[in-house]
Design a protein around this motif. Sequence first.
Motif, PDB file in Angstrom:
ATOM      1  N   TYR A 182     127.043  51.888  -2.625  1.00  0.00           N
ATOM      2  CA  TYR A 182     128.141  52.277  -4.017  1.00  0.00           C
ATOM      3  C   TYR A 182     128.491  51.157  -4.772  1.00  0.00           C
ATOM      4  N   ASN A 183     128.476  49.812  -4.231  1.00  0.00           N
ATOM      5  CA  ASN A 183     128.950  48.577  -4.912  1.00  0.00           C
ATOM      6  C   ASN A 183     127.892  47.875  -5.579  1.00  0.00           C
ATOM      7  N   ASP A 184     127.939  47.779  -6.890  1.00  0.00           N
ATOM      8  CA  ASP A 184     127.044  47.340  -7.607  1.00  0.00           C
ATOM      9  C   ASP A 184     127.553  45.715  -8.063  1.00  0.00           C
ATOM     10  N   ALA A 185     127.038  44.739  -7.387  1.00  0.00           N
ATOM     11  CA  ALA A 185     127.876  43.312  -7.620  1.00  0.00           C
ATOM     12  C   ALA A 185     126.677  42.487  -7.976  1.00  0.00           C
ATOM     13  N   LYS A 186     127.109  41.549  -8.949  1.00  0.00           N
ATOM     14  CA  LYS A 186     126.283  40.492  -9.580  1.00  0.00           C
ATOM     15  C   LYS A 186     127.234  39.308  -9.544  1.00  0.00           C
ATOM     16  N   GLN A 187     126.195  38.304  -8.938  1.00  0.00           N
ATOM     17  CA  GLN A 187     127.003  36.691  -8.576  1.00  0.00           C
ATOM     18  C   GLN A 187     126.242  35.901  -8.920  1.00  0.00           C
ATOM     19  N   THR A 188     126.465  35.021  -9.890  1.00  0.00           N
ATOM     20  CA  THR A 188     125.794  33.816 -10.583  1.00  0.00           C
ATOM     21  C   THR A 188     125.670  32.522  -9.558  1.00  0.00           C
ATOM     22  N   GLU A 189     124.980  31.670  -9.725  1.00  0.00           N
ATOM     23  CA  GLU A 189     124.919  30.381  -9.014  1.00  0.00           C
ATOM     24  C   GLU A 189     126.205  29.835  -8.792  1.00  0.00           C
ATOM     25  N   SER A 190     127.203  29.680  -9.788  1.00  0.00           N
ATOM     26  CA  SER A 190     128.513  28.952  -9.812  1.00  0.00           C
ATOM     27  C   SER A 190     129.427  29.686  -9.131  1.00  0.00           C
ATOM     28  N   GLY A 191     129.257  31.116  -9.016  1.00  0.00           N
ATOM     29  CA  GLY A 191     130.256  31.777  -8.239  1.00  0.00           C
ATOM     30  C   GLY A 191     130.700  32.925  -8.912  1.00  0.00           C
ATOM     31  N   HIS A 192     130.401  32.960 -10.244  1.00  0.00           N
ATOM     32  CA  HIS A 192     130.876  34.013 -11.101  1.00  0.00           C
ATOM     33  C   HIS A 192     130.524  35.533 -10.443  1.00  0.00           C
ATOM     34  N   LEU A 193     131.677  36.298 -10.603  1.00  0.00           N
ATOM     35  CA  LEU A 193     131.287  37.678  -9.767  1.00  0.00           C
ATOM     36  C   LEU A 193     131.816  38.793 -10.978  1.00  0.00           C
ATOM     37  N   PHE A 194     130.836  39.882 -10.847  1.00  0.00           N
ATOM     38  CA  PHE A 194     131.095  40.897 -11.911  1.00  0.00           C
ATOM     39  C   PHE A 194     130.822  42.271 -10.628  1.00  0.00           C
ATOM     40  N   GLU A 195     131.920  43.111 -10.217  1.00  0.00           N
ATOM     41  CA  GLU A 195     131.660  44.192  -9.242  1.00  0.00           C
ATOM     42  C   GLU A 195     131.916  45.375 -10.118  1.00  0.00           C
ATOM     43  N   MET A 196     131.174  46.468  -9.977  1.00  0.00           N
ATOM     44  CA  MET A 196     131.495  47.835 -10.110  1.00  0.00           C
ATOM     45  C   MET A 196     131.249  48.603  -8.888  1.00  0.00           C
ATOM     46  N   ASP A 197     132.290  48.642  -8.307  1.00  0.00           N
ATOM     47  CA  ASP A 197     132.266  49.521  -6.854  1.00  0.00           C
ATOM     48  C   ASP A 197     132.728  50.825  -6.950  1.00  0.00           C
ATOM     49  N   ASP A 198     131.649  51.672  -6.495  1.00  0.00           N
ATOM     50  CA  ASP A 198     131.773  53.274  -6.451  1.00  0.00           C
ATOM     51  C   ASP A 198     132.143  53.814  -5.245  1.00  0.00           C
ATOM     52  N   THR A 199     132.557  52.899  -4.244  1.00  0.00           N
ATOM     53  CA  THR A 199     132.925  53.434  -3.027  1.00  0.00           C
ATOM     54  C   THR A 199     133.979  54.601  -2.965  1.00  0.00           C
ATOM     55  N   PRO A 200     133.570  55.848  -2.309  1.00  0.00           N
ATOM     56  CA  PRO A 200     134.716  56.873  -2.409  1.00  0.00           C
ATOM     57  C   PRO A 200     136.229  56.425  -2.015  1.00  0.00           C
ATOM     58  N   THR A 201     136.982  56.707  -2.805  1.00  0.00           N
ATOM     59  CA  THR A 201     138.425  56.754  -3.014  1.00  0.00           C
ATOM     60  C   THR A 201     138.878  55.301  -3.131  1.00  0.00           C
ATOM     61  N   ARG A 202     137.932  54.272  -3.096  1.00  0.00           N
ATOM     62  CA  ARG A 202     138.233  52.944  -3.547  1.00  0.00           C
ATOM     63  C   ARG A 202     137.484  52.220  -4.591  1.00  0.00           C
ATOM     64  N   GLU A 203     137.306  53.240  -5.561  1.00  0.00           N
ATOM     65  CA  GLU A 203     136.550  52.868  -6.830  1.00  0.00           C
ATOM     66  C   GLU A 203     137.362  51.685  -7.475  1.00  0.00           C
ATOM     67  N   ARG A 204     136.669  50.742  -7.909  1.00  0.00           N
ATOM     68  CA  ARG A 204     137.391  49.490  -8.785  1.00  0.00           C
ATOM     69  C   ARG A 204     136.268  48.810  -9.442  1.00  0.00           C
ATOM     70  N   VAL A 205     136.902  48.065 -10.521  1.00  0.00           N
ATOM     71  CA  VAL A 205     136.114  46.931 -11.010  1.00  0.00           C
ATOM     72  C   VAL A 205     136.673  45.670 -11.289  1.00  0.00           C
ATOM     73  N   ARG A 206     135.952  44.510 -11.145  1.00  0.00           N
ATOM     74  CA  ARG A 206     136.514  43.382 -10.850  1.00  0.00           C
ATOM     75  C   ARG A 206     135.472  42.470 -11.560  1.00  0.00           C
ATOM     76  N   LEU A 207     136.161  41.339 -12.396  1.00  0.00           N
ATOM     77  CA  LEU A 207     135.356  40.459 -13.060  1.00  0.00           C
ATOM     78  C   LEU A 207     136.039  39.051 -12.718  1.00  0.00           C
ATOM     79  N   GLN A 208     135.406  38.003 -12.022  1.00  0.00           N
ATOM     80  CA  GLN A 208     136.365  37.005 -11.252  1.00  0.00           C
ATOM     81  C   GLN A 208     135.147  35.671 -11.651  1.00  0.00           C
TER      82      GLN A 208
END
Length: 285
Positions: A36-62
């Motif tokens: 359910y979690n579609d995460a992309k992380q670059t070499e320097s650690g940039h993170l973009f998550e689109m999490d579809d985990t049931p009851t814990r859906e979230r979006v994070r840009l770090q």
Amino acid sequence: MATLPELGNIPGIASDTGWTEPESAANTSYQPLYPYNDAKQTESGHLFEMDDTPTRERVRLQHGKSLTFIEMHPNGDQVHKVFGDDYEITIKNKCVLIQGRCSVTVIGDCNMEVRGDYNLDVKGDYNLQVAKKMNTRVKGDISFSSDDDISITANENFGGAIRMAAADHLYLDSHMYIKGSMTADGIITCDSLTAGDELGGGVFAGSFGFVSLLGGLSLGAPIAVPGSVFAIGTGTFGIKVFAPYISSLYSSTIIGGAIWQSDILNYVKRLIHRPAGTGEIKATV
């Protein structure tokens, strides 16, 4: 991945803020579920998550190195956390609507500059608490108005003072009540000066009585000349006192009450040289 302490978890801060940062839906107890979690992380650690985990859906840009992030929670909450300086610039107008409670905590100094008018409309109570000094400087006029009472108190428990200074005058357009004593270089009244109330009172001038070297005292008579005391009444309690400072004292009394008689005689008896007859007192100064 290293994390910095949340504002509510900093020692000595949590109890002062009244609010804490909400925990992410992806934490040590509940991790995102595959696939359910579609995460992309670059070499320097940039993170973009689109999490579809049931009851814990979230979006994070770090951000990778600083860990600054924006996260949208399952219930619609959003956390924007900046581990550095934060700059927000709006070229035109900006409107902010908060339908719930707003809490702002500034650990350091807070500076606000308004180059236009500053209008504050409070529909409820306005409470301001300052732990140290408060300084206010206004280049124009200051106006205070209230539809009810205005109270000013200076440390009523341990003693305090209220100081007012003006290059011109202090104007009062109503009555003034003083429970304690009042000391002044001069008192000018456009109407009358009253001491006491219906329960009693009076005017007292120390152990040596009223002393006037340059001016005069006038009670119910025309303007007193320098060094003189005039006290003229009418009716049963009529009193007439003329006491020049340099020449002889001539005082005739028409007294219909023992209290008035005692007061007047005590006032002038220090100047009496010899009685001149019933109802008249004459003394040479």
